[in-house]
Design a protein around this motif. Sequence first.
Motif, short mmCIF file in Angstrom:
data_model
loop_
_atom_site.label_atom_id
_atom_site.label_comp_id
_atom_site.label_asym_id
_atom_site.label_seq_id
_atom_site.Cartn_x
_atom_site.Cartn_y
_atom_site.Cartn_z
N GLU A 210 -1.72 5.26 5.09
CA GLU A 210 -2.22 5.45 3.74
C GLU A 210 -3.14 4.31 3.28
OE1 GLU A 210 1.12 8.09 1.56
OE2 GLU A 210 1.67 6.00 1.87
N GLN A 211 -3.65 3.57 4.25
CA GLN A 211 -4.52 2.43 3.96
C GLN A 211 -5.71 2.83 3.09
OE1 GLN A 211 -4.41 -0.05 7.63
NE2 GLN A 211 -6.49 -0.28 7.16
N GLY A 212 -6.01 1.97 2.10
CA GLY A 212 -7.25 2.14 1.35
C GLY A 212 -7.19 3.08 0.16
N ARG A 213 -6.06 3.79 -0.03
CA ARG A 213 -6.02 4.67 -1.20
C ARG A 213 -4.88 4.28 -2.14
NH1 ARG A 213 -2.40 8.81 -1.28
NH2 ARG A 213 -1.22 9.31 0.60
N ASN A 214 -5.00 4.72 -3.37
CA ASN A 214 -3.99 4.39 -4.38
C ASN A 214 -2.67 5.10 -4.06
OD1 ASN A 214 -2.59 3.70 -6.70
ND2 ASN A 214 -3.57 5.27 -7.96
N LEU A 215 -1.60 4.32 -3.94
CA LEU A 215 -0.29 4.87 -3.59
C LEU A 215 0.52 5.31 -4.80
CD1 LEU A 215 0.79 2.20 -0.92
CD2 LEU A 215 -0.43 4.35 -0.54
N VAL A 216 0.04 4.96 -6.01
CA VAL A 216 0.82 5.26 -7.22
C VAL A 216 0.56 6.71 -7.66
CG1 VAL A 216 1.29 4.64 -9.62
CG2 VAL A 216 0.73 2.85 -7.95
N SER A 217 1.62 7.50 -7.72
CA SER A 217 1.48 8.90 -8.11
C SER A 217 2.18 9.21 -9.43
CB SER A 217 2.03 9.81 -7.00
OG SER A 217 3.38 9.48 -6.74
N LEU A 218 2.63 8.19 -10.15
CA LEU A 218 3.27 8.43 -11.45
C LEU A 218 2.20 8.89 -12.44
CD1 LEU A 218 5.60 5.29 -11.76
CD2 LEU A 218 6.26 7.62 -11.14
N SER A 219 2.46 10.00 -13.12
CA SER A 219 1.43 10.61 -13.97
C SER A 219 1.14 9.81 -15.23
CB SER A 219 1.87 12.03 -14.36
OG SER A 219 3.09 11.95 -15.08
N TYR A 220 2.09 8.96 -15.66
CA TYR A 220 1.95 8.33 -16.98
C TYR A 220 1.34 6.93 -16.95
CZ TYR A 220 6.46 6.33 -15.51
OH TYR A 220 7.47 5.71 -14.81
N THR A 221 0.87 6.48 -15.79
CA THR A 221 0.30 5.13 -15.75
C THR A 221 -1.02 5.11 -14.98
OG1 THR A 221 0.70 2.81 -15.13
CG2 THR A 221 1.65 4.48 -13.69
N THR A 222 -1.88 4.17 -15.38
CA THR A 222 -3.16 3.97 -14.67
C THR A 222 -3.06 2.80 -13.68
OG1 THR A 222 -3.95 2.57 -16.47
CG2 THR A 222 -4.55 4.91 -16.56
N ALA A 223 -1.88 2.17 -13.60
CA ALA A 223 -1.70 1.08 -12.63
C ALA A 223 -1.88 1.61 -11.21
CB ALA A 223 -0.31 0.48 -12.79
N THR A 224 -2.46 0.77 -10.33
CA THR A 224 -2.71 1.21 -8.96
C THR A 224 -2.11 0.24 -7.95
OG1 THR A 224 -4.84 0.04 -8.84
CG2 THR A 224 -4.89 2.33 -9.61
N ALA A 225 -1.92 0.74 -6.73
CA ALA A 225 -1.41 -0.07 -5.62
C ALA A 225 -2.11 0.45 -4.36
CB ALA A 225 0.09 0.08 -5.50
N VAL A 226 -2.89 -0.43 -3.70
CA VAL A 226 -3.69 -0.01 -2.54
C VAL A 226 -3.29 -0.83 -1.32
CG1 VAL A 226 -6.02 0.14 -1.59
CG2 VAL A 226 -5.63 0.70 -3.99
N LEU A 227 -2.95 -0.14 -0.24
CA LEU A 227 -2.54 -0.79 1.01
C LEU A 227 -3.77 -1.31 1.75
CD1 LEU A 227 -0.29 -1.45 3.08
CD2 LEU A 227 -0.68 0.83 4.05
N HIS A 228 -3.75 -2.60 2.11
CA HIS A 228 -4.84 -3.22 2.87
C HIS A 228 -4.49 -3.27 4.35
CE1 HIS A 228 -6.86 -5.48 -0.74
NE2 HIS A 228 -6.77 -4.18 -0.92
N SER A 229 -5.50 -3.55 5.18
CA SER A 229 -5.31 -3.53 6.63
C SER A 229 -4.35 -4.61 7.12
CB SER A 229 -6.66 -3.69 7.34
OG SER A 229 -7.29 -4.88 6.90
N ASP A 230 -4.19 -5.70 6.33
CA ASP A 230 -3.27 -6.77 6.74
C ASP A 230 -1.83 -6.47 6.34
OD1 ASP A 230 -3.36 -7.09 4.02
OD2 ASP A 230 -4.01 -9.19 4.05
N GLY A 231 -1.59 -5.26 5.78
CA GLY A 231 -0.22 -4.88 5.42
C GLY A 231 0.16 -5.24 4.00
N THR A 232 -0.72 -5.95 3.29
CA THR A 232 -0.41 -6.27 1.89
C THR A 232 -0.82 -5.10 0.99
OG1 THR A 232 -2.55 -7.33 1.52
CG2 THR A 232 -0.74 -8.75 2.25
N VAL A 233 -0.15 -5.00 -0.13
CA VAL A 233 -0.46 -3.96 -1.12
C VAL A 233 -1.08 -4.65 -2.33
CG1 VAL A 233 0.47 -2.15 -2.61
CG2 VAL A 233 1.42 -2.49 -0.31
#
Length: 536
Positions: A379-402
């Motif tokens: 799932e690298q490179g895309r926003n992992l947050v699927s909660l409908s009520y927030t605009t906060a994002t979390a993106v997985l990078h190639s080094d394993g950090t989010v």
Amino acid sequence: MVSRVEHPAAGYRKIFETVEELNEPIPAEITGVIPSWLSGSLLRMGPGLFEVGDEPFHHLFDGQALMHKFDLKGDQVTYFRKFIKTDAYVRAMTENRVVITEFGTVAYPDPCKNVFSRFFTYFRGIEVTDNCLVNVYPIGEDFYAVTETNYITKVDPDSLETLKKVDLCKYLSINGVTAHPHTEADGTIYNIGNCFGKNMSLAYNVIKIPPAQKDKSDPIEKSQVVVQLPSSERLKPSYIHSFGITENYFVFVEQPVKINLLKFLSAWSVRGATYMDCFESNESMGTWFHLATKEPAGYMKSHKYRTSAFNLFHHINAYEDQGFIVVDLCTWKGHDFVYNYLYLANLRDEWEEVKKAAMRAPQPEVRRYVLPLDIHREEQGRNLVSLSYTTATAVLHSDGTVWLEPEVLFSGPRQAFEFPQINYSKCCGRKYSFAYGLGLNHFIPDRIVKLNVQTKETWLWQEEDCYPSEPLFVPTPGATEEDDGVLLSIVVKPGAERPGFLLVLDAMKLTELARAEVNTVIPVTLHGMYKPPPSP
């Protein structure tokens, strides 16, 4: 919520002035109607002595610990205060000088000693302060006034007498713990502090203190470290003021404000260093989030969350929802240490100068971060947050950090929502709607704010020339609504006939229900608690 209120008369200086303790409680004059169910005590901690002899304390967190109590019984309210008789206070009063180095004030060796003995005093080292001005909370059946060192002070919540100094190092592998523990419904306490790990490296320990013991033994003696989290820098732990807890996880935010351990250790032997001198900012690390499980306790080392740099003092709340952990924080943007702006000279300055200093300081923002628990490589490179009520994002990078980006819940130029409170017994670690806070206007507390964290709607209590403190939420007995209750805040109105008062607000509407005024000024208070009356 953005305040346009100005303070040209600088009445706020009064909350940073020394007061005397009281010999006995004084009666308050009540206007309005205090709810009939509200009885018990509001206990608060803060600095009350800002100089000793002709030696001033320099920082907000240096003044000697003063404990305050508003007692509510029937239709009567009284106010009482006493200095905590810590070693720092007793020795300062005995020698009429600053004897133990505080957060931003150096204690120099006794000038009466000869050069030879003064030389050895330098190299024997600075004693760690026990000046417990930050908070008060129960452990088992007892109450403790605390700061952020390894020393806590047992106090009597009725007489405000000082009972015993306790060194947590005797029971736990920690150098100090925060003044913001989390308490479970059964009385179990969790807290966090830094410690020396293996090979002199630094780590953070989450500790657990059990509830009151059936055999009446001291729960502190049965306290233990439950999980250890690594430090991102070997000899430079981050400053920790609070942490988050959910039903199943501990949340620790490692900020770029660091304690330089080598500086700190050398400060014990080199003249003229304070705790403040040992802080530095890491300009490149940003901010790291760490998770640990509660049962069984374990550090989740494969979950590496990163975001841009901010200062953090107070967590508002955290909770789990659909495979995510939602973390709400009172942040200050950037890596410059906010405490640099809390020297008393700054806070007592003319209003225009106070405003200029706040322009240079980090800017406050209430933020929501969302941490995904399920992280998959694909799932690298895309926003992992699927909660409908927030605009906060979390993106997985190639080094394993989010990489996390927040949703901003409140932001106003130099207007902070700080000292946050919630309906703790109902909402801590659970999804919630409301937070209550102290509004800081260029660092000066001048309003009380309610924030709906879901809709971002705000409510405000504010009155001319009034300086409130952290609002504590007390739920109405048997309430079903989250915000059914009152807020209690100590307010100072310099120049008034009765310049200190306990304010009682309806927590739903933020309208005033009552105030209980006393004819004494009350200095700034930091944190505290509501102690219900004993069960019949």
